[in-house]
Design a protein around this motif. Structure first.
Motif, PDB file in Angstrom:
ATOM      1  N   PRO A   4       4.335  -5.277 -12.925  1.00  0.00           N
ATOM      2  CA  PRO A   4       3.650  -4.182 -13.613  1.00  0.00           C
ATOM      3  C   PRO A   4       2.329  -4.594 -14.261  1.00  0.00           C
ATOM      4  CG  PRO A   4       5.991  -4.130 -14.128  1.00  0.00           C
ATOM      5  CD  PRO A   4       5.722  -5.403 -13.359  1.00  0.00           C
ATOM      6  N   GLU A   5       2.186  -5.843 -14.676  1.00  0.00           N
ATOM      7  CA  GLU A   5       0.925  -6.286 -15.287  1.00  0.00           C
ATOM      8  C   GLU A   5      -0.211  -6.298 -14.265  1.00  0.00           C
ATOM      9  OE1 GLU A   5       1.096  -9.745 -17.760  1.00  0.00           O
ATOM     10  OE2 GLU A   5       3.012  -9.118 -18.610  1.00  0.00           O
ATOM     11  N   ILE A   6       0.084  -6.660 -13.039  1.00  0.00           N
ATOM     12  CA  ILE A   6      -0.920  -6.604 -11.981  1.00  0.00           C
ATOM     13  C   ILE A   6      -1.317  -5.155 -11.743  1.00  0.00           C
ATOM     14  CG2 ILE A   6      -1.326  -6.983  -9.510  1.00  0.00           C
ATOM     15  CD1 ILE A   6       0.468  -9.467  -9.743  1.00  0.00           C
ATOM     16  N   PHE A   7      -0.336  -4.276 -11.796  1.00  0.00           N
ATOM     17  CA  PHE A   7      -0.612  -2.859 -11.602  1.00  0.00           C
ATOM     18  C   PHE A   7      -1.515  -2.327 -12.712  1.00  0.00           C
ATOM     19  CE2 PHE A   7       0.096   1.663 -11.607  1.00  0.00           C
ATOM     20  CZ  PHE A   7       0.028   1.952 -10.256  1.00  0.00           C
ATOM     21  N   ALA A   8      -1.351  -2.800 -13.922  1.00  0.00           N
ATOM     22  CA  ALA A   8      -2.214  -2.374 -15.035  1.00  0.00           C
ATOM     23  C   ALA A   8      -3.673  -2.730 -14.739  1.00  0.00           C
ATOM     24  CB  ALA A   8      -1.761  -3.010 -16.338  1.00  0.00           C
ATOM     25  N   GLY A   9      -3.908  -3.882 -14.139  1.00  0.00           N
ATOM     26  CA  GLY A   9      -5.268  -4.267 -13.753  1.00  0.00           C
ATOM     27  C   GLY A   9      -5.825  -3.335 -12.686  1.00  0.00           C
ATOM     28  N   LEU A  10      -4.968  -2.898 -11.786  1.00  0.00           N
ATOM     29  CA  LEU A  10      -5.366  -1.947 -10.755  1.00  0.00           C
ATOM     30  C   LEU A  10      -5.809  -0.635 -11.399  1.00  0.00           C
ATOM     31  CD1 LEU A  10      -5.266  -1.605  -7.590  1.00  0.00           C
ATOM     32  CD2 LEU A  10      -3.063  -0.511  -7.972  1.00  0.00           C
ATOM     33  N   THR A  39      -1.333  10.331  -9.359  1.00  0.00           N
ATOM     34  CA  THR A  39      -1.686   9.324  -8.352  1.00  0.00           C
ATOM     35  C   THR A  39      -1.168   7.959  -8.768  1.00  0.00           C
ATOM     36  OG1 THR A  39      -3.655  10.530  -7.631  1.00  0.00           O
ATOM     37  CG2 THR A  39      -3.600   8.158  -7.181  1.00  0.00           C
ATOM     38  N   PHE A  40      -1.420   7.578 -10.011  1.00  0.00           N
ATOM     39  CA  PHE A  40      -0.974   6.264 -10.470  1.00  0.00           C
ATOM     40  C   PHE A  40       0.540   6.206 -10.656  1.00  0.00           C
ATOM     41  CE2 PHE A  40      -5.479   5.713 -11.266  1.00  0.00           C
ATOM     42  CZ  PHE A  40      -5.657   4.417 -10.793  1.00  0.00           C
ATOM     43  N   LEU A  41       1.157   7.323 -10.979  1.00  0.00           N
ATOM     44  CA  LEU A  41       2.610   7.359 -11.076  1.00  0.00           C
ATOM     45  C   LEU A  41       3.232   7.130  -9.700  1.00  0.00           C
ATOM     46  CD1 LEU A  41       5.156   7.831 -12.754  1.00  0.00           C
ATOM     47  CD2 LEU A  41       4.883  10.280 -12.298  1.00  0.00           C
ATOM     48  N   VAL A  42       2.714   7.833  -8.694  1.00  0.00           N
ATOM     49  CA  VAL A  42       3.206   7.650  -7.323  1.00  0.00           C
ATOM     50  C   VAL A  42       2.950   6.208  -6.875  1.00  0.00           C
ATOM     51  CG1 VAL A  42       2.811   8.298  -4.896  1.00  0.00           C
ATOM     52  CG2 VAL A  42       3.009  10.073  -6.658  1.00  0.00           C
ATOM     53  N   ASP A  53      -1.303  -6.936   3.039  1.00  0.00           N
ATOM     54  CA  ASP A  53      -2.267  -7.211   4.098  1.00  0.00           C
ATOM     55  C   ASP A  53      -3.586  -6.485   3.837  1.00  0.00           C
ATOM     56  OD1 ASP A  53      -0.336  -8.683   5.365  1.00  0.00           O
ATOM     57  OD2 ASP A  53       0.209  -7.094   6.772  1.00  0.00           O
ATOM     58  N   GLN A  54      -3.522  -5.402   3.072  1.00  0.00           N
ATOM     59  CA  GLN A  54      -4.738  -4.663   2.732  1.00  0.00           C
ATOM     60  C   GLN A  54      -5.499  -5.450   1.666  1.00  0.00           C
ATOM     61  OE1 GLN A  54      -3.708  -0.719   1.449  1.00  0.00           O
ATOM     62  NE2 GLN A  54      -3.023  -0.091   3.457  1.00  0.00           N
ATOM     63  N   ARG A  55      -6.802  -5.656   1.929  1.00  0.00           N
ATOM     64  CA  ARG A  55      -7.626  -6.411   0.976  1.00  0.00           C
ATOM     65  C   ARG A  55      -7.828  -5.669  -0.328  1.00  0.00           C
ATOM     66  NH1 ARG A  55     -12.956  -9.244   2.370  1.00  0.00           N
ATOM     67  NH2 ARG A  55     -13.362  -7.768   0.747  1.00  0.00           N
ATOM     68  N   GLN A  56      -8.002  -4.372  -0.250  1.00  0.00           N
ATOM     69  CA  GLN A  56      -8.285  -3.587  -1.440  1.00  0.00           C
ATOM     70  C   GLN A  56      -7.281  -2.459  -1.589  1.00  0.00           C
ATOM     71  OE1 GLN A  56     -12.275  -2.155  -1.301  1.00  0.00           O
ATOM     72  NE2 GLN A  56     -13.180  -4.181  -1.281  1.00  0.00           N
ATOM     73  N   ALA A  57      -6.931  -2.175  -2.822  1.00  0.00           N
ATOM     74  CA  ALA A  57      -5.998  -1.085  -3.100  1.00  0.00           C
ATOM     75  C   ALA A  57      -6.716   0.258  -3.216  1.00  0.00           C
ATOM     76  CB  ALA A  57      -5.235  -1.377  -4.386  1.00  0.00           C
ATOM     77  N   ARG A  58      -8.031   0.238  -3.305  1.00  0.00           N
ATOM     78  CA  ARG A  58      -8.798   1.472  -3.498  1.00  0.00           C
ATOM     79  C   ARG A  58      -8.500   2.531  -2.436  1.00  0.00           C
ATOM     80  NH1 ARG A  58     -14.868   2.459  -2.479  1.00  0.00           N
ATOM     81  NH2 ARG A  58     -15.313   4.241  -3.803  1.00  0.00           N
ATOM     82  N   PRO A  59      -8.578   2.202  -1.132  1.00  0.00           N
ATOM     83  CA  PRO A  59      -8.255   3.227  -0.128  1.00  0.00           C
ATOM     84  C   PRO A  59      -6.816   3.742  -0.245  1.00  0.00           C
ATOM     85  CG  PRO A  59      -9.454   1.429   0.886  1.00  0.00           C
ATOM     86  CD  PRO A  59      -9.095   0.980  -0.507  1.00  0.00           C
ATOM     87  N   TRP A  60      -5.889   2.859  -0.591  1.00  0.00           N
ATOM     88  CA  TRP A  60      -4.492   3.253  -0.769  1.00  0.00           C
ATOM     89  C   TRP A  60      -4.384   4.281  -1.898  1.00  0.00           C
ATOM     90  CZ3 TRP A  60      -0.982   1.135  -4.743  1.00  0.00           C
ATOM     91  CH2 TRP A  60       0.353   1.506  -4.571  1.00  0.00           C
ATOM     92  N   LEU A  61      -5.029   4.006  -3.020  1.00  0.00           N
ATOM     93  CA  LEU A  61      -4.987   4.927  -4.154  1.00  0.00           C
ATOM     94  C   LEU A  61      -5.637   6.268  -3.818  1.00  0.00           C
ATOM     95  CD1 LEU A  61      -5.832   2.473  -7.066  1.00  0.00           C
ATOM     96  CD2 LEU A  61      -3.641   3.633  -6.669  1.00  0.00           C
TER      97      LEU A  61
END
Length: 183
Positions: A4-10, A39-42, A53-61
């Protein structure tokens, strides 16, 4: 991303940009806030399934947000219909933006909103992710889960339709309602 701490950085890195994108789709306010929060809850609930494998989470979000926007499509379409009818946009512009482009923007709002309203949902998603979220074609493909060629064809089709909508518009002309003409 199970921690969850990594997710907070996201969240810290992407919440503001995502908020801006969603606010441009729906106007600033509670609906945009709700969609960003959702969005962040999902994403948090699905963080264990995120592909590292995805370099960035931005497109996923943004893909999650696009899906949520799709669920709120009727609200979006009502906003475009109102914008086309009244010429008043739901997003409050900054003072600098209002000063720099008020005449042109005012004359183009209603026709542009009408053009956006006439686009298919898929074409609109692609166009607005590129125009408002400054996504690359690949980021749009990743966010929407569609092939790169589909992104290109949807964007090309959307641009043609918007150009056709705006072809006869004089940006120096300010449109008035019939009531204004008779006043």
């Amino acid at each position: 991303m199970a921690d969850p701490e990594i997710f907070a950085g996201l969240y810290d890195r992407h919440a503001t940009g995502l908020q801006g994108y969603v606010a441009r789709r729906f106007g600033s306010g509670s609906l945009a806030d709700d969609i960003v929060g959702e969005t962040f809850l999902v994403a948090f609930r699905q963080r264990g399934r995120y592909s590292t494998d995805q370099r960035q989470a931005r497109p996923w979000l943004y893909g999650i947000a696009a899906n949520l926007v799709g669920k709120h499509r009727r609200t979006e379409l009502r906003a475009y219909r109102t914008l086309a009818r009244t010429g008043v946009g739901p997003v409050t512009e900054s003072h600098a933006d209002a000063v720099d482009g008020q005449v042109t923007a005012q004359s183009m709002r209603s026709p542009l909103a009408a053009g956006l309203h006439r686009l298919s949902e898929g074409d609109r998603h692609v166009l607005l992710l590129i125009a408002w979220a400054d996504f690359s074609y690949q980021e749009v493909a990743t966010a929407l889960g569609i092939p790169l060629g589909t992104v290109r064809s949807r964007l090309n089709r959307a641009r043609k339709k918007i150009r056709a909508t705006l072809v006869d518009i004089d940006p120096t002309h300010t449109y008035q309602s019939e009531e204004d003409d008779h006043a």
